[in-house]
Design a protein around this motif. Sequence first.
Motif, PDB file in Angstrom:
ATOM      1  N   THR A  26      -8.489  34.560 -28.963  1.00  0.00           N
ATOM      2  CA  THR A  26      -7.034  34.522 -29.852  1.00  0.00           C
ATOM      3  C   THR A  26      -6.063  35.479 -29.110  1.00  0.00           C
ATOM      4  OG1 THR A  26      -8.033  34.018 -31.833  1.00  0.00           O
ATOM      5  CG2 THR A  26      -5.928  35.371 -31.960  1.00  0.00           C
ATOM      6  N   SER A  27      -6.613  36.627 -28.715  1.00  0.00           N
ATOM      7  CA  SER A  27      -5.531  37.520 -28.007  1.00  0.00           C
ATOM      8  C   SER A  27      -5.001  36.857 -26.805  1.00  0.00           C
ATOM      9  CB  SER A  27      -6.193  39.093 -27.562  1.00  0.00           C
ATOM     10  OG  SER A  27      -6.640  39.543 -28.911  1.00  0.00           O
ATOM     11  N   TRP A  28      -6.001  35.938 -25.947  1.00  0.00           N
ATOM     12  CA  TRP A  28      -5.224  35.298 -25.170  1.00  0.00           C
ATOM     13  C   TRP A  28      -4.198  34.388 -25.196  1.00  0.00           C
ATOM     14  CZ3 TRP A  28      -6.063  30.111 -22.961  1.00  0.00           C
ATOM     15  CH2 TRP A  28      -5.611  29.997 -21.439  1.00  0.00           C
ATOM     16  N   ILE A  33      -4.047  43.041 -24.279  1.00  0.00           N
ATOM     17  CA  ILE A  33      -4.015  42.658 -25.485  1.00  0.00           C
ATOM     18  C   ILE A  33      -5.379  42.588 -26.350  1.00  0.00           C
ATOM     19  CG2 ILE A  33      -2.795  41.128 -27.242  1.00  0.00           C
ATOM     20  CD1 ILE A  33      -0.823  40.141 -25.327  1.00  0.00           C
ATOM     21  N   SER A  34      -5.487  43.376 -27.258  1.00  0.00           N
ATOM     22  CA  SER A  34      -6.675  43.233 -27.952  1.00  0.00           C
ATOM     23  C   SER A  34      -6.713  43.838 -29.375  1.00  0.00           C
ATOM     24  CB  SER A  34      -7.914  44.023 -27.087  1.00  0.00           C
ATOM     25  OG  SER A  34      -9.056  44.379 -27.741  1.00  0.00           O
ATOM     26  N   GLN A  35      -7.256  43.160 -30.414  1.00  0.00           N
ATOM     27  CA  GLN A  35      -7.333  43.421 -31.670  1.00  0.00           C
ATOM     28  C   GLN A  35      -8.202  44.693 -31.586  1.00  0.00           C
ATOM     29  OE1 GLN A  35      -8.487  44.678 -35.322  1.00  0.00           O
ATOM     30  NE2 GLN A  35      -9.899  43.537 -34.236  1.00  0.00           N
ATOM     31  N   SER A  36      -9.410  44.776 -31.315  1.00  0.00           N
ATOM     32  CA  SER A  36     -10.432  45.526 -31.487  1.00  0.00           C
ATOM     33  C   SER A  36     -10.278  46.930 -30.564  1.00  0.00           C
ATOM     34  CB  SER A  36     -11.658  45.006 -31.347  1.00  0.00           C
ATOM     35  OG  SER A  36     -11.969  44.628 -29.840  1.00  0.00           O
ATOM     36  N   GLY A  37      -9.658  46.527 -29.567  1.00  0.00           N
ATOM     37  CA  GLY A  37      -9.535  47.581 -28.441  1.00  0.00           C
ATOM     38  C   GLY A  37     -10.658  47.839 -27.937  1.00  0.00           C
ATOM     39  N   GLU A  38     -12.111  47.185 -27.826  1.00  0.00           N
ATOM     40  CA  GLU A  38     -13.156  47.326 -27.515  1.00  0.00           C
ATOM     41  C   GLU A  38     -13.919  46.264 -26.644  1.00  0.00           C
ATOM     42  OE1 GLU A  38     -14.387  50.226 -27.726  1.00  0.00           O
ATOM     43  OE2 GLU A  38     -13.159  51.088 -29.337  1.00  0.00           O
ATOM     44  N   THR A  39     -12.993  45.143 -26.375  1.00  0.00           N
ATOM     45  CA  THR A  39     -13.435  43.790 -25.575  1.00  0.00           C
ATOM     46  C   THR A  39     -13.845  44.440 -24.178  1.00  0.00           C
ATOM     47  OG1 THR A  39     -12.485  42.469 -27.125  1.00  0.00           O
ATOM     48  CG2 THR A  39     -13.062  41.713 -25.061  1.00  0.00           C
ATOM     49  N   ALA A  40     -15.190  44.333 -23.933  1.00  0.00           N
ATOM     50  CA  ALA A  40     -15.642  44.731 -22.708  1.00  0.00           C
ATOM     51  C   ALA A  40     -14.696  44.193 -21.428  1.00  0.00           C
ATOM     52  CB  ALA A  40     -16.976  44.641 -22.335  1.00  0.00           C
TER      53      ALA A  40
HETATM   54  C1  F6R Z   1     -10.892  34.485 -32.581  1.00  0.00           C
HETATM   55  C2  F6R Z   1     -11.319  35.851 -32.214  1.00  0.00           C
HETATM   56  C3  F6R Z   1     -11.680  36.196 -30.762  1.00  0.00           C
HETATM   57  C4  F6R Z   1     -11.111  37.513 -30.383  1.00  0.00           C
HETATM   58  C5  F6R Z   1     -11.524  37.694 -28.848  1.00  0.00           C
HETATM   59  C6  F6R Z   1     -10.794  38.825 -28.453  1.00  0.00           C
HETATM   60  O1  F6R Z   1     -10.630  34.482 -33.994  1.00  0.00           O
HETATM   61  O2  F6R Z   1     -11.188  36.569 -33.075  1.00  0.00           O
HETATM   62  O3  F6R Z   1     -11.365  35.106 -30.007  1.00  0.00           O
HETATM   63  O4  F6R Z   1      -9.732  37.211 -30.376  1.00  0.00           O
HETATM   64  O5  F6R Z   1     -12.866  38.071 -29.062  1.00  0.00           O
HETATM   65  O6  F6R Z   1     -11.166  40.063 -29.232  1.00  0.00           O
HETATM   66  P1  F6R Z   1     -10.270  41.295 -29.169  1.00  0.00           P
HETATM   67  O7  F6R Z   1      -8.713  40.737 -29.444  1.00  0.00           O
HETATM   68  O8  F6R Z   1     -10.536  42.364 -30.024  1.00  0.00           O
HETATM   69  O9  F6R Z   1     -10.136  41.949 -27.923  1.00  0.00           O
END
Ligand code: F6R
Length: 384
Positions: A76-78, A120-127
């Motif tokens: 989603t962030s993409w 861009i990242s919601q969690s800030g933890e995506t590897a």
């Molecule tokens: C879709 C979803 C995932 C995240 C992806 C990136 O609803 O939640 O596609 O967007 O794993 O995560 P973040 O934004 O945390 O880096």
Amino acid sequence: EKGGFKHFMLKEIMDQPNAMRNALRGRIYQPVDAAPDVWEIKLGGLEKAKERAVDGRSPLERMAHASRLIIAACGTSWHSALIAKCAFEKLAGVPTEVEYASEFRYRKPLICQSDCLIAISQSGETADTLEAIKMAKQYKALTIGIVNVVGSSIARETDAGMYLHAGPEIGVASTKAFTCQVIAVLLMALRLGKQLGTLSEEMLHTYCAALSAVPDSIEEWLKSLTEQTRVISKYFRLATNALFSGVGIHFPVALEGALKLKEISYIHAEGFPAAEIRHGGITLIRNFVPVICIAMRHDPAYEQTKQVVSDFRAKDAAVVVITDQGNRDFDQVAQFVVQCPETKLELQPLISCVPLQLLSYYIADMRGCSIDQPRNLAKSVTVE
Ligand code: F6R
């Protein structure tokens, strides 16, 4: 803690007006001593970070003069990143590239010191996103984070950035973090446009006024939209495939609509730019296949999109059109028309994504799916 809602996802969808207000708060405002239509944008994390200044230039000044912006993100962030590209190029005139973080890091891309990598990242933890930042830093590029979780790895690893202030997102499917990411990138694009002089003061004020009005108009709209999307969902709940189309800045919204649907309802879904379907995907269109088309009157290829929508209908697809308030152009060709509150085109994704989130939610609920925790899916992907 679900606030009376059946699922966190629904709570988070309905919470979006508030989350957006929080994302805007203190960043966009009307100075008390200025004329009534004057607006200011202040992005503290990019402007004030004096201690992070290099050669006396703040991160914002370095971004504005970067040879290009490279945005790395996943999922989603993409999709927010694709919207950011449209906004950065149109409003600020800064060349922008968008990368899947996982592809970027393994492809040994060309990066130079004058580039700016935005993660861009919601969690800030995506590897993968974190690794993309580390790679950009090896080449001494400026790194900027757009992150929701305060103090997360990406927030700490980047030179400067912006928090979303969306509040905790519990549902695995991202909703309010997505809209707040879009708010953040729009603010950044407007601020860069001001910095570089690509946006006139007058245009800046118009965009700011429009942006600040979005949360209220969504809040008002949600009162009727939930019932309307529930009716449409009932019609589509047994579908096995669905297609989403949108052009320009609405193409990423179509991709996001498709991702939401497949993620939580397990219906196969694809997003594509409207005219592109003629190059292959059209074979999937047949009786009752849901096609959800975003078609706004200000879209660059609106007339062509109208033609594509008629073609879908001629093939007996079940067409839902997401369009502007008062637009009757699709009354004869669409099974359902969802009319969105009016705003400026570049801000429209904030609004047009909401019915798509609700459609996925209600369809998944009617199918009895595990909405907040879809099978096989983790909230943040920290494996490589
Ligand atoms: C879709 C979803 C995932 C995240 C992806 C990136 O609803 O939640 O596609 O967007 O794993 O995560 P973040 O934004 O945390 O880096």
